[in-house]
Design a protein around this motif. Structure first.
Motif, PDB file in Angstrom:
ATOM      1  N   UNK A 273       0.255  -0.824   0.010  1.00  0.00           N
ATOM      2  CA  UNK A 273       0.226   0.069  -0.188  1.00  0.00           C
ATOM      3  C   UNK A 273       1.051   1.328  -0.045  1.00  0.00           C
ATOM      4  N   UNK A 274       2.092   1.048   0.223  1.00  0.00           N
ATOM      5  CA  UNK A 274       2.672   2.050   1.037  1.00  0.00           C
ATOM      6  C   UNK A 274       4.044   2.046  -0.372  1.00  0.00           C
ATOM      7  N   UNK A 275       4.426   3.794  -1.311  1.00  0.00           N
ATOM      8  CA  UNK A 275       5.263   3.565  -1.817  1.00  0.00           C
ATOM      9  C   UNK A 275       6.163   4.578  -1.403  1.00  0.00           C
ATOM     10  N   UNK A 276       6.513   5.180   0.025  1.00  0.00           N
ATOM     11  CA  UNK A 276       7.068   6.158   0.832  1.00  0.00           C
ATOM     12  C   UNK A 276       6.401   5.775   1.510  1.00  0.00           C
ATOM     13  N   UNK A 319       3.570  10.062   4.042  1.00  0.00           N
ATOM     14  CA  UNK A 319       3.052   8.350   3.712  1.00  0.00           C
ATOM     15  C   UNK A 319       2.816   8.756   2.082  1.00  0.00           C
ATOM     16  N   UNK A 320       3.370   8.567   1.593  1.00  0.00           N
ATOM     17  CA  UNK A 320       2.596   8.185   0.044  1.00  0.00           C
ATOM     18  C   UNK A 320       2.173   7.125  -0.230  1.00  0.00           C
ATOM     19  N   UNK A 321       0.554   6.997  -0.986  1.00  0.00           N
ATOM     20  CA  UNK A 321       0.841   5.072  -0.764  1.00  0.00           C
ATOM     21  C   UNK A 321       0.902   5.176  -2.434  1.00  0.00           C
ATOM     22  N   UNK A 326      -4.899   3.479  -3.677  1.00  0.00           N
ATOM     23  CA  UNK A 326      -5.479   4.404  -4.605  1.00  0.00           C
ATOM     24  C   UNK A 326      -6.536   3.366  -4.989  1.00  0.00           C
ATOM     25  N   UNK A 327      -6.382   3.034  -5.451  1.00  0.00           N
ATOM     26  CA  UNK A 327      -7.890   2.610  -6.294  1.00  0.00           C
ATOM     27  C   UNK A 327      -8.233   1.117  -5.369  1.00  0.00           C
ATOM     28  N   UNK A 328      -7.972   0.309  -4.070  1.00  0.00           N
ATOM     29  CA  UNK A 328      -8.879   0.412  -3.067  1.00  0.00           C
ATOM     30  C   UNK A 328      -9.188   1.114  -2.854  1.00  0.00           C
ATOM     31  N   UNK A 329      -9.465   2.511  -2.475  1.00  0.00           N
ATOM     32  CA  UNK A 329      -9.640   3.206  -1.866  1.00  0.00           C
ATOM     33  C   UNK A 329      -8.843   3.114  -0.067  1.00  0.00           C
ATOM     34  N   UNK A 332      -4.372   7.717   3.411  1.00  0.00           N
ATOM     35  CA  UNK A 332      -2.937   7.828   3.958  1.00  0.00           C
ATOM     36  C   UNK A 332      -3.267   6.903   5.692  1.00  0.00           C
ATOM     37  N   UNK A 333      -3.813   7.375   5.790  1.00  0.00           N
ATOM     38  CA  UNK A 333      -5.213   8.000   6.767  1.00  0.00           C
ATOM     39  C   UNK A 333      -5.526   6.112   7.343  1.00  0.00           C
ATOM     40  N   UNK A 334      -6.155   5.210   6.474  1.00  0.00           N
ATOM     41  CA  UNK A 334      -6.318   3.697   6.320  1.00  0.00           C
ATOM     42  C   UNK A 334      -4.869   3.282   6.514  1.00  0.00           C
TER      43      UNK A 334
END
Length: 358
Positions: A273-276, A319-321, A326-329, A332-334
């Motif tokens: 889920x996280x790229x950075x 945090x960069x998602x 993003x496609x799964x909604x 960063x809060x999630x």
């Protein structure tokens, strides 16, 4: 020295007696209660936003406020400035705003003593205790960079000279999450300059009803100023002296490291889920935010609950998602909510030794 360097001091200050520090803590807690009361005379509801704003203020950090128009972001900032008896400037960021429009510029003037002309620096609106950078994402990157450089360095350079900004110096920037066309989103490296990213939600039904009643009648009473700049600076120094147990430092470190997908502490969820992830400045912000929250509540030390309470505003802009998230909604809060479930709180070794064997 960073927030995580070395063990926390165990009295609050080596130069003051514990009784003096306890008196100062009581003063800060009382100031917090009075500020909340004065703010509530003008701002209806939004208790969590107010708390996070005060945490940023007493932790000596800058705050980014994100919310749709009409949620009283500007009014909240102006109210805080009035309560603190500080100078306040509002800068409306627009696409044609230049760096010199906010920092100041050199102008040519006649010198009455020598009769010659010389350049004189005229300070811009950035030279105030509280600066509201309204819609900071609507101005070009060079002007954003000038603001963020001043936030970090706390001075402005012009004409080969350096001009210090007032102390205290507190920037609150606002962003509108809608109408992104024609805007200049702040890069992640610049967002990292903000201690907290505070989301301003819509009011509750009860609060919105009270807003309608209060704002369509007689004008609201003005807040009372009761805290001077020197008092605020003393309380900010007090926050820095608040002790933090070692297991709380380790908890903040573990949370931050768990946001990085290339680290062994990252879970499968984070890797997907996280790229950075967040950098070391996030850990410093977690500790400072936890300290400020603790003393604003009248407690003499920060704990894991304080770290968890400030985790969202500290980490969400660091945090960069991934596209998959993003496609799964998943935002960063999630990711942060999942981390708070997955990252265990380290054991308080000192408390374990005092408790002895089970």
């Amino acid at each position: 020295m960073s927030a995580g360097d070395g063990p926390a001091p165990h009295p609050l200050s080596q130069s003051q007696s514990p009784s003096n520090d306890l008196d100062a803590l009581a003063e800060l807690a009382d100031a917090s209660r009075r500020m909340r009361g004065e703010i509530a005379r003008v701002i209806i509801g939004q208790q969590e936003v107010v708390e996070q704003l005060l945490v940023g203020l007493f932790a000596r950090g800058h705050v980014l406020l994100v919310g749709v128009p009409g949620l009283a972001k500007t009014l909240l900032v102006g109210t805080v400035a009035k309560i603190l008896h500080l100078s306040f400037r509002r800068i409306q960021f627009t696409p044609d705003l230049m760096p010199s429009d906010i920092t100041g510029t050199d102008i040519l003037q006649d010198d009455p003593e020598s009769g010659r002309r010389r350049f004189v620096f005229i300070k811009g609106p950035l030279f105030a205790n509280v600066v509201l950078a309204d819609e900071v994402n609507r101005t070009p990157p060079k002007t954003q960079a000038a603001l963020l450089e001043a936030m970090q360095e706390r001075h402005v350079s012009a004409g080969g000279q350096t001009f210090g900004l007032p102390d205290p110096f507190f920037v609150l920037a606002t962003q509108n999450p809608i109408e992104q066309e024609g805007t200049y989103p702040l890069p992640e490296a610049q967002l990292d300059r903000f201690l907290l990213d505070v989301r301003v939600p819509y009011p509750t039904p009860e609060d919105e009803l009270e807003i309608l009643r209060r704002t369509t009648g007689e004008p609201s009473p003005e807040p009372e100023a009761f805290l001077e700049a020197e008092q605020l600076l003393a309380l900010q120094r007090l926050v820095r002296r608040v002790p933090v147990p070692d297991h709380v430092f380790r908890y903040a470190r573990d949370l931050v490291r768990a946001t990085r997908p290339d680290q062994p502490e990252a879970t499968a969820f984070v890797r997907k889920s996280v790229s950075w992830g967040a950098g070391p400045r996030a850990g410093q912000a977690l500790i400072l935010g936890a300290k400020a929250r603790a003393v604003l509540s009248g407690r003499i030390a920060a704990g894991p609950d304080d770290v968890r309470a400030v985790a969202r505003p500290v980490l969400r802009h660091r945090i960069v998602t991934t596209f998959h998230a993003e496609a799964e909604g998943i935002d960063a809060d999630g990711v942060i909510d999942q981390l708070l479930k997955d990252v265990p709180e380290p054991l308080d070794r000192a408390a374990s030794r005092l408790a002895g064997p089970a």
